[in-house]
Structures are given as C-alpha cells and as structure tokens.
Design a protein around this motif. Structure first.
Motif, PDB file in Angstrom:
ATOM      1  N   TYR A 194       0.788  -1.226  -0.036  1.00 28.11           N
ATOM      2  CA  TYR A 194       0.074  -0.081  -0.012  1.00 28.11           C
ATOM      3  C   TYR A 194       0.801   1.393  -0.091  1.00 28.11           C
ATOM      4  N   ALA A 195       2.251   0.992   0.085  1.00 27.56           N
ATOM      5  CA  ALA A 195       3.034   2.274   0.123  1.00 27.56           C
ATOM      6  C   ALA A 195       2.998   2.992  -1.043  1.00 27.56           C
ATOM      7  N   VAL A 196       2.977   4.472  -1.238  1.00 26.85           N
ATOM      8  CA  VAL A 196       2.834   5.276  -2.331  1.00 26.85           C
ATOM      9  C   VAL A 196       4.611   5.232  -2.600  1.00 26.85           C
ATOM     10  N   GLU A 197       5.342   5.763  -1.627  1.00 25.42           N
ATOM     11  CA  GLU A 197       6.549   6.047  -1.751  1.00 25.42           C
ATOM     12  C   GLU A 197       7.612   5.113  -0.787  1.00 25.42           C
ATOM     13  N   ILE A 198       8.726   4.516  -1.197  1.00 29.81           N
ATOM     14  CA  ILE A 198       9.623   4.249  -0.260  1.00 29.81           C
ATOM     15  C   ILE A 198      10.929   4.542  -0.302  1.00 29.81           C
ATOM     16  N   SER A 199      11.441   4.824   1.202  1.00 35.92           N
ATOM     17  CA  SER A 199      12.596   5.399   1.249  1.00 35.92           C
ATOM     18  C   SER A 199      13.696   4.580   2.213  1.00 35.92           C
ATOM     19  N   VAL A 200      14.994   4.729   1.932  1.00 37.58           N
ATOM     20  CA  VAL A 200      15.780   3.990   2.768  1.00 37.58           C
ATOM     21  C   VAL A 200      17.009   4.972   3.207  1.00 37.58           C
ATOM     22  N   GLY A 201      17.482   4.744   4.286  1.00 34.73           N
ATOM     23  CA  GLY A 201      18.509   5.778   4.771  1.00 34.73           C
ATOM     24  C   GLY A 201      19.147   5.296   6.000  1.00 34.73           C
ATOM     25  N   GLY A 202      19.699   6.209   6.814  1.00 37.54           N
ATOM     26  CA  GLY A 202      20.228   5.792   8.117  1.00 37.54           C
ATOM     27  C   GLY A 202      20.440   7.046   9.093  1.00 37.54           C
ATOM     28  N   SER A 203      20.973   6.588  10.050  1.00 37.11           N
ATOM     29  CA  SER A 203      20.975   7.900  11.319  1.00 37.11           C
ATOM     30  C   SER A 203      22.240   7.359  12.095  1.00 37.11           C
ATOM     31  N   LEU A 204      22.959   8.602  12.680  1.00 40.55           N
ATOM     32  CA  LEU A 204      23.919   8.504  13.804  1.00 40.55           C
ATOM     33  C   LEU A 204      23.614   9.313  14.799  1.00 40.55           C
ATOM     34  N   GLY A 205      23.547   8.960  16.031  1.00 42.51           N
ATOM     35  CA  GLY A 205      23.057   9.868  17.338  1.00 42.51           C
ATOM     36  C   GLY A 205      24.008   9.736  18.403  1.00 42.51           C
ATOM     37  N   ALA A 206      23.895  10.717  19.205  1.00 41.20           N
ATOM     38  CA  ALA A 206      24.469  10.618  20.540  1.00 41.20           C
ATOM     39  C   ALA A 206      23.769  11.563  21.258  1.00 41.20           C
ATOM     40  N   GLY A 207      23.823  11.221  23.016  1.00 41.88           N
ATOM     41  CA  GLY A 207      22.972  11.920  23.707  1.00 41.88           C
ATOM     42  C   GLY A 207      23.118  11.325  25.115  1.00 41.88           C
ATOM     43  N   VAL A 208      22.406  11.445  26.125  1.00 43.00           N
ATOM     44  CA  VAL A 208      22.555  11.039  27.336  1.00 43.00           C
ATOM     45  C   VAL A 208      21.484  10.071  27.721  1.00 43.00           C
ATOM     46  N   PRO A 209      21.534   9.243  28.864  1.00 44.15           N
ATOM     47  CA  PRO A 209      20.555   8.370  29.351  1.00 44.15           C
ATOM     48  C   PRO A 209      19.934   9.078  30.473  1.00 44.15           C
ATOM     49  N   ILE A 210      18.802   8.546  30.915  1.00 38.16           N
ATOM     50  CA  ILE A 210      18.022   9.060  31.983  1.00 38.16           C
ATOM     51  C   ILE A 210      17.645   8.066  32.724  1.00 38.16           C
ATOM     52  N   VAL A 211      18.296   7.827  33.723  1.00 39.26           N
ATOM     53  CA  VAL A 211      17.705   6.497  34.700  1.00 39.26           C
ATOM     54  C   VAL A 211      16.680   6.997  35.502  1.00 39.26           C
ATOM     55  N   ARG A 212      15.836   6.504  35.806  1.00 39.92           N
ATOM     56  CA  ARG A 212      14.772   6.892  36.756  1.00 39.92           C
ATOM     57  C   ARG A 212      14.128   5.897  37.638  1.00 39.92           C
ATOM     58  N   GLY A 213      13.450   6.210  38.629  1.00 36.97           N
ATOM     59  CA  GLY A 213      12.636   5.432  39.522  1.00 36.97           C
ATOM     60  C   GLY A 213      13.337   5.419  40.638  1.00 36.97           C
ATOM     61  N   GLN A 214      12.576   4.843  41.771  1.00 35.58           N
ATOM     62  CA  GLN A 214      12.889   4.815  43.223  1.00 35.58           C
ATOM     63  C   GLN A 214      14.092   4.069  43.685  1.00 35.58           C
TER      64      GLN A 214
END
Length: 252
Positions: A21-41
């Motif tokens: 059912y797709a009208v258009e199909i794309s391919v690609g990729g990503s590279l990322g960096a960031g920070v974790p957020i550990v949470r809870g009691q």
C-alpha cells in the motif's frame, strides 16, 4: 528466545504487507549521541545509600549514549508514513564516590554503580510529516523492540575504605531477555535534489519494560535466581538522543 523469534516474524510480515500500500519507499540511516535518563525509586535509593554512609564522598557522573540505525520508510499519503529498520544502541551511566580530592576516581577504593544498555532494536513508528520547498518537518511516535547484547545491565562495586580496605563487594545483575521502549522523535530534513534528504532528529526513548532480569524472592527476601533483581523493583532506563539523518527516496 521463542518470543524473540515470533516478534521478528510479526515485524517482517507487517513490513512486507505495508509495501503493498505504500505510495513511496525511502531508505537511509542515522547516527546519534545523547544522554541516558535512569529513573525510578531504586535509582534514587542506590544514590542515597552512598550518602547515608556519612563519608565526604565526591560524586562522579559520566552518562552518555550512542546510536546508529538503518531506516526504511513507507509513505502512504503525503502526510503519513511508517518508519522501521534495524538499529543499535549503547547507553551507560556511572555513579562513583571516592574519599576526597586526593583519591583517584578510578582507584580500587571507589564505590560505584554502572547502568548500561546495549541492544539491537527494530523501530515501528508512525510518522506525521509536512513537506514544502525546503524540506520536510515531521513527528514520529511508536515502539522499539530490542534484544540486549550485553549480558549484564547493572555492575556494582563497593569497598569499605574507612574500616577495612580488603572488604570489597562486586555484583552484577543480568540484562532482561527482551527490551521495549515507547519512542518519540521530532525531526527536520532538508531536500537535496529530487531524491536526497539530510537532516537532524531529536529522539526520546521511554523504557517501559525493565531492562534487567527479575525473579521472585526466597524465604530470606533475596532473589531466587543468581544475578537477578527482585520483582517489583522500580528502575527504568530512558535515552535522549540527537542524531544526523540521511534518506533516499527510491524511484523518484
């Protein structure tokens, strides 16, 4: 492992059906960096446990997360698409305490906890987008199904360097066999030519299945399986990431 195989089959069949059912199909990729957020009691309790010792400890905190992903996008109408693919993520946070300014933070007298996630995941996200002359602005929401790569999720080390320098404790808690995050993303792509898009993406992965293995407690109140946490412990591991993206539209 059987559950993982069933989920992979479901994802494969779902992805194949969407291409019809797709009208258009794309391919690609990503590279990322960031920070974790550990949470809870439980996270708060572990930090407070160090402070309750009454020593003059210095807090050393070094959180970071890295991610990469191969992306496939099926666009149904100009404003709606499905994002999927295959990704990898490593995320870690360390809390370490040591005795004052003259002590080596990496030394044997450190007390520390390390929370770490390393996993292969499959994203399934709906994407609402608006395309104009310069590019595309979009918002995505969905889930990421993950299989951990690391055997251990929590590493724990403790040395009583005031009373007994030989009193060292080292523990590890196993990773859960399956990971699930609810994922949100906001992104901007810039159009280069007819088929190429480059851009950036802000992502937040909210952990909803605890990332460590659990078991019930025995008569002594400790987990009945070695290297597991008791059922009901409140600890989750999110990730906030900024990434660079590339997308190629097939056949445009």
């Amino acid at each position: 492992m059987r559950l993982n195989k069933i989920l992979l089959i479901i994802v494969f069949l779902f992805s194949v059906s969407t291409t019809v059912y797709a009208v258009e199909i794309s391919v690609g990729g990503s590279l990322g960096a960031g920070v974790p957020i550990v949470r809870g009691q439980d996270y708060a309790d572990r930090f407070a446990g160090f402070m309750d010792l009454g020593y003059k400890y210095k807090r050393c905190r070094s959180p970071y997360s890295l991610s990469s992903q191969f992306d496939v996008m099926f666009q149904f109408i100009p404003y709606l698409a499905l994002e999927t693919g295959l990704g990898f993520k490593y995320s870690t946070e360390k809390l370490a305490f040591h005795n004052g300014p003259g002590t080596d933070p990496g030394g044997s007298d450190n007390n520390y906890y390390i929370w770490q996630r390393s996993q292969v995941h499959i994203p399934i996200m709906l994407r609402g987008q608006y395309e104009y002359k310069v590019g595309v602005t979009y918002f995505s929401a969905g889930v990421k199904l993950g299989v951990p790569v690391l055997q251990d999720y929590i590493l724990e080390g403790y040395t009583d360097s005031v009373w007994n320098e030989d009193n060292q404790v080292k523990n590890s808690y196993k990773s859960s066999g399956f990971a699930l995050d609810v994922a949100f993303a906001l992104g901007q792509e810039f159009k280069i030519g007819m088929s190429h898009y480059v851009g950036f993406r802000f992502s937040y992965d909210m952990n909803v299945i605890r990332p460590y293995a659990t078991s019930k407690v025995n008569a002594q109140g400790v987990p009945s399986e070695t290297g597991t946490m008791p059922d009901g412990v409140d600890l989750y591991h999110d990730d906030l990431t900024v990434g660079l993206t590339y997308r190629y539209v097939i056949g445009r």
